[in-house]
Design a protein around this motif. Sequence first.
Motif, mmCIF file in Angstrom:
data_model
loop_
_atom_site.group_PDB
_atom_site.id
_atom_site.type_symbol
_atom_site.label_atom_id
_atom_site.label_comp_id
_atom_site.label_asym_id
_atom_site.label_seq_id
_atom_site.Cartn_x
_atom_site.Cartn_y
_atom_site.Cartn_z
ATOM 1 N N ASN A 168 -62.119 -31.055 -62.037
ATOM 2 C CA ASN A 168 -62.007 -30.418 -63.352
ATOM 3 C C ASN A 168 -60.611 -30.578 -63.942
ATOM 4 O O ASN A 168 -60.457 -30.786 -65.146
ATOM 5 N N GLN A 169 -59.586 -30.470 -63.101
ATOM 6 C CA GLN A 169 -58.226 -30.656 -63.607
ATOM 7 C C GLN A 169 -58.037 -32.065 -64.160
ATOM 8 O O GLN A 169 -57.367 -32.265 -65.177
ATOM 9 N N LEU A 170 -58.656 -33.023 -63.495
ATOM 10 C CA LEU A 170 -58.510 -34.405 -63.937
ATOM 11 C C LEU A 170 -59.203 -34.632 -65.280
ATOM 12 O O LEU A 170 -58.607 -35.187 -66.202
ATOM 13 N N ILE A 171 -60.438 -34.180 -65.418
ATOM 14 C CA ILE A 171 -61.163 -34.459 -66.661
ATOM 15 C C ILE A 171 -60.663 -33.611 -67.824
ATOM 16 O O ILE A 171 -60.901 -33.947 -68.983
ATOM 17 N N HIS A 172 -59.950 -32.517 -67.514
ATOM 18 C CA HIS A 172 -59.383 -31.693 -68.580
ATOM 19 C C HIS A 172 -57.900 -32.012 -68.828
ATOM 20 O O HIS A 172 -57.183 -31.229 -69.458
ATOM 21 N N PHE A 173 -57.436 -33.136 -68.293
ATOM 22 C CA PHE A 173 -56.081 -33.632 -68.534
ATOM 23 C C PHE A 173 -55.000 -32.677 -68.021
ATOM 24 O O PHE A 173 -53.884 -32.680 -68.520
ATOM 25 N N GLU A 174 -55.340 -31.894 -67.001
ATOM 26 C CA GLU A 174 -54.361 -31.023 -66.367
ATOM 27 C C GLU A 174 -53.731 -31.700 -65.163
ATOM 28 O O GLU A 174 -52.763 -31.201 -64.587
ATOM 29 N N ALA A 175 -54.283 -32.825 -64.762
ATOM 30 C CA ALA A 175 -53.732 -33.651 -63.684
ATOM 31 C C ALA A 175 -53.790 -35.100 -64.135
ATOM 32 O O ALA A 175 -54.664 -35.490 -64.922
ATOM 33 N N ASP A 176 -52.850 -35.904 -63.650
ATOM 34 C CA ASP A 176 -52.812 -37.329 -63.995
ATOM 35 C C ASP A 176 -53.643 -38.163 -63.023
ATOM 36 O O ASP A 176 -54.157 -39.218 -63.378
ATOM 37 N N VAL A 177 -53.736 -37.681 -61.803
ATOM 38 C CA VAL A 177 -54.466 -38.392 -60.754
ATOM 39 C C VAL A 177 -54.898 -37.360 -59.721
ATOM 40 O O VAL A 177 -54.264 -36.305 -59.581
#
Length: 298
Positions: free
Chosen positions: A134-143
């Motif tokens: 979820n962090q990845l698809i919500h742009f809260e993580a880069d990878v």
Amino acid sequence: MNLHALRLFYTVAKLGSVTRAADELRISQPAVTKQIKQFEKDISTTLFVPRNRRIQLTDAGEILAEQAEKLFSLERQMEAYLKDYALGKTGTIRLAATYLPANFLIPAWAAQFKKEHEDVEMMITTMNSREAFNQLIHFEADVAVFGGGKDEQETDLIHWDELFQDELWFVVPKGHPFANKEISLEEMVTVPFIMREEGSSTRERLFALCKTYHVKAPKISLQFSGLNESIRAVLAGYGAIFISSLVVRDLVEKGELSQVYVKGVQLKNSIAIWTRKGEVLTPAVQSFVDLVKSSTHV
């Protein structure tokens, strides 16, 4: 203000000579003199006055030269930053990872990466698979780095690269009646299980396994948000865990925990690195991804 003319003025002021400035800038001396005069006209300010066949800065010229030094120094810093950024030597990496890679893999990768990218800021957060996704698809993580597989995270939004596979084991305390024995899945699920919270990939894999074999899901007697706590509870002599072999192999080999062999069940756990599909990664993130892939021979 004409920045080209300002740079020309600054060069003359720094070198103290029109001739030397013309040589450095590779233009003719008359061209330098002409452009300086035009610059003075444009800003309505006298910058140089002749003195003993040389030129001398006026008070206004002195102040402008000092300000120009700051400006062009900042320009050099910006150019250096952009060069380092393009080489992946500066920037920020926000990495979401599950317990296994965060504790057993990423520290070595991060240390190796930082040796050549000291100015890149790395922020590593440990969470379960669903949260990392979820962090990845919500742009809260880069990878993100976590286990599972493509089928478990169906989406057109992310790209998946498998790094390696390890086994998923059923593990119990030493001395448990099932320790080192081969039993059925029906027998295994009679043991109270200690598991991570919902969203954990191994928890979801176990429940899916039971559904596939038409076996009632085990009772979750203890639930922890951290995998280390689950392991400690089993070490203390209670319950069973379904876990990556990479995490507990040393404890099993030392005899502190025991593996249970379940008939017909041999599950692999894919550890993968995830990025958003179609996105051009920043140079720093791309450099880290390349390092991870080369470290695992992808």
